[in-house]
Design an enzyme around this catalytic site. Structure first.
Site, mmCIF file in Angstrom:
data_model
loop_
_atom_site.group_PDB
_atom_site.id
_atom_site.type_symbol
_atom_site.label_atom_id
_atom_site.label_comp_id
_atom_site.label_asym_id
_atom_site.label_seq_id
_atom_site.Cartn_x
_atom_site.Cartn_y
_atom_site.Cartn_z
ATOM 1 N N GLU A 172 4.760 -69.028 -20.853
ATOM 2 C CA GLU A 172 5.251 -67.684 -21.169
ATOM 3 C C GLU A 172 6.505 -67.690 -22.038
ATOM 4 O O GLU A 172 7.572 -67.205 -21.606
ATOM 5 C CB GLU A 172 5.506 -66.887 -19.885
ATOM 6 N N GLU A 378 -2.451 -68.207 -14.891
ATOM 7 C CA GLU A 378 -1.799 -67.485 -13.788
ATOM 8 C C GLU A 378 -2.450 -66.127 -13.611
ATOM 9 O O GLU A 378 -2.761 -65.447 -14.594
ATOM 10 C CB GLU A 378 -0.299 -67.215 -14.055
HETATM 11 C C1 PNW Z 1 5.315 -65.165 -14.393
HETATM 12 N N1 PNW Z 1 7.397 -59.648 -16.917
HETATM 13 O O1 PNW Z 1 6.522 -64.488 -14.555
HETATM 14 C C2 PNW Z 1 5.755 -66.611 -14.239
HETATM 15 O O2 PNW Z 1 5.078 -67.521 -15.053
HETATM 16 C C3 PNW Z 1 5.841 -67.047 -12.836
HETATM 17 O O3 PNW Z 1 6.757 -68.112 -12.741
HETATM 18 C C4 PNW Z 1 6.188 -65.877 -11.957
HETATM 19 O O4 PNW Z 1 6.519 -66.233 -10.658
HETATM 20 C C5 PNW Z 1 4.993 -64.937 -11.994
HETATM 21 O O5 PNW Z 1 4.656 -64.584 -13.322
HETATM 22 C C6 PNW Z 1 5.173 -63.665 -11.190
HETATM 23 O O6 PNW Z 1 6.230 -62.899 -11.706
HETATM 24 C C7 PNW Z 1 6.650 -63.259 -15.135
HETATM 25 O O7 PNW Z 1 8.427 -59.046 -16.614
HETATM 26 C C8 PNW Z 1 7.854 -62.619 -14.932
HETATM 27 O O8 PNW Z 1 6.562 -59.210 -17.742
HETATM 28 C C9 PNW Z 1 8.098 -61.423 -15.520
HETATM 29 C C10 PNW Z 1 7.128 -60.855 -16.328
HETATM 30 C C11 PNW Z 1 5.918 -61.512 -16.550
HETATM 31 C C12 PNW Z 1 5.685 -62.706 -15.943
#
Ligand code: PNW
Length: 472
Positions: A172, A378
């Site tokens: 990401e 994921e």
């Molecule tokens: C992802 N957003 O995080 C990560 O790859 C993981 O480590 C995390 O625990 C999981 O998704 C759940 O949050 C994100 O704000 C964090 O768009 C924030 C966002 C997207 C993905």
């Protein structure tokens, strides 16, 4: 009797990877052991006010010491693959110089344990834990960081290439660039839109250079991927202003990565949207795009929810929502005039709407556009899990979430997309970044006092899907 067409449709192809995912800082703990030094997430989580409750990853779920137990649990559940990340500051603590053998030994032992249980390791090189020293030298907005990342990738591949056959470079990069340097809700917590765009380019460059380093260090037949959280963008209406909002978010949310990686160029509209912030002709050097567009073997998609947008002007009386924390700084440079809306009211504990059609749409269109085999690296959900008196955790909402999204993958496969695997986020409850331990994404419950792991009913359900080779 012959299986009904419906049942056949819900089976996944032979060799489909049934996985779960984690990331080093979220689970390992042991933050100062065996030569590890702080990453930007250690610094950030130890800065008051940055993480809910002042939570840190100092101990996390102590996976560093409990990995054998954790692998046994994965094997009991029947997982065929496990996606985890390597902590750069364990392997190369200052972000420069030779690899630390004790750091590598942990990952060698983890991989050996996985392989002994028939579980295919999938290693991510960068899941957000930049060595603090590299951030102090300028971080991702600084071009040099891309070269440091490629060097680290080569060291990791030389040490672990005999054990790990599937690698992903970045997890990401949108979050690293725009939450880390734009809105500041993630480490290192900087809030400068120009730096966020520079970070995005250097993450892309780091990816490309790392692909080169991996190709030279890994045995033939190894597979290289990247994991992107591509936003399933939908305009709120057909109004031209809303279509324009969707275009801008797709540009700075998605095509800023897929453009250079798969088409060898940054989209002209992205450059136009952001040219008041950065001089792209200065930022992108000759040869960068050739590096970034090196072919890869798989595209990893991280998907949680669709993204509904309108122009801010058309959103005056509508409830707004963006799901990126409550920073006053936008994580969308060049798209500040965009409002975000809930796709529906059926939300997880993160407030993220549940809608699996965004996943099938994304997989179908990505495969059509780029023709690269796909992994869902994921997908998952946080809910307010309740522990029963007997210690069990009954989480039917999570089962419904996973079932819906596995169904969406089956739909995409039926529509022609080549999807090779699914990695549930997450194997177990862990440090949920700015939300700390308050948000639980695991299919395995972790008691944060005792660190005891207990599979939730969703884990037992997923286990049956794996044994059956598809949905019932
Ligand atoms: C992802 N957003 O995080 C990560 O790859 C993981 O480590 C995390 O625990 C999981 O998704 C759940 O949050 C994100 O704000 C964090 O768009 C924030 C966002 C997207 C993905």
């Amino acid at each position: 009797p012959a299986p009904s067409p419906e049942a056949a449709r819900r089976a996944f192809p032979p060799g489909f990877a049934y996985g779960a995912a984690t990331a080093a800082y979220q689970i390992e703990g042991a933050s100062a052991e065996d030569g590890r030094t702080p990453s930007i997430w250690d610094t950030f989580s130890h800065t008051p006010g940055k993480v809910v409750g002042g939570d840190t990853g100092d101990i996390a779920v102590d996976h560093y010491h409990r990995f054998r137990e954790d692998v046994r649990m994965m094997a009991d559940l029947g997982l065929t693959s496990y996606r985890f990340s390597l902590a750069w500051p364990r392997i190369q603590p200052t972000g420069r110089g030779p690899a630390v053998e004790r750091g590598l030994d942990f990952y060698r032992a983890l991989c050996d344990e996985l392989l002994a249980h028939g579980i295919a390791p999938v290693a991510t090189l960068y899941h957000w834990d930049l060595p603090q020293e590299l951030e102090s030298a300028g971080g991702w907005p600084h071009r040099e960081t891309a070269f440091r990342f490629a060097e680290y990738a080569g060291l990791a591949a030389e040490a672990l290439g005999d054990r790990v056959s599937t690698w992903t470079t970045l997890n990401e990069p949108w979050c690293s660039a725009f939450l880390g340097y734009g809105s500041g809700v993630h480490a290192p917590g900087r809030t400068n839109p120009a730096d966020a765009l520079k970070a995005a380019h250097h993450l892309n460059l780091g990816h490309g250079l790392a692909v080169g380093a991996l190709r030279s260090a890994l045995p033939a037949g190894s597979r290289i991927a990247v994991s992107l959280n591509l936003h399933a963008v939908r305009p709120l209406s057909g109004h031209p202003d809303d279509l324009e909002a969707a275009r801008r978010i797709e540009a700075v949310g998605n095509r800023i990565f897929t453009g250079p990686m798969f088409e060898g160029e940054y989209p002209a509209d992205l450059i136009a949207d952001t040219s008041h912030l950065v001089d792209w002709s200065e930022l992108v050097h000759d040869g960068d795009l050739a590096e970034i567009s090196r072919p890869i073997d798989l595209l990893g998609l991280n998907y949680y929810n669709p993204t509904v947008v309108s122009s801010a002007g058309n959103a005056k009386d509508l409830p707004r929502h963006d799901g990126h924390g409550d920073s006053t700084h936008s994580p969308w440079p060049g798209a500040e005039d965009v409002a975000f809306h809930l796709a529906n009211e059926d939300v997880t504990a993160m407030g993220w709407p549940i809608d699996p059609t965004g996943l099938s749409d994304s997989l179908t269109s990505l495969y059509r556009e780029f023709g690269v085999p796909l992994l869902v690296t994921e997908n998952g959900a946080a809910f307010e899990d309740v522990v029963s008196a007997d210690g069990s955790v009954h989480d039917p909402e999570r089962i419904r979430y996973i079932e819906g999204h596995l169904g969406a993958i089956a739909d995409a496969i039926e529509a022609g997309a080549d999807v090779r695997g699914y990695y549930l986020w997450s194997l177990m409850d862990n440090f949920e970044w700015a939300y700390g331990y308050g948000k639980r994404f695991g299919m395995v419950h972790v008691d944060y006092d005792t660190l005891v792991r207990t599979p939730k009913s969703s884990a037992h359900w997923y286990s049956q899907v794996i044994r059956r080779g598809g949905l019932a």
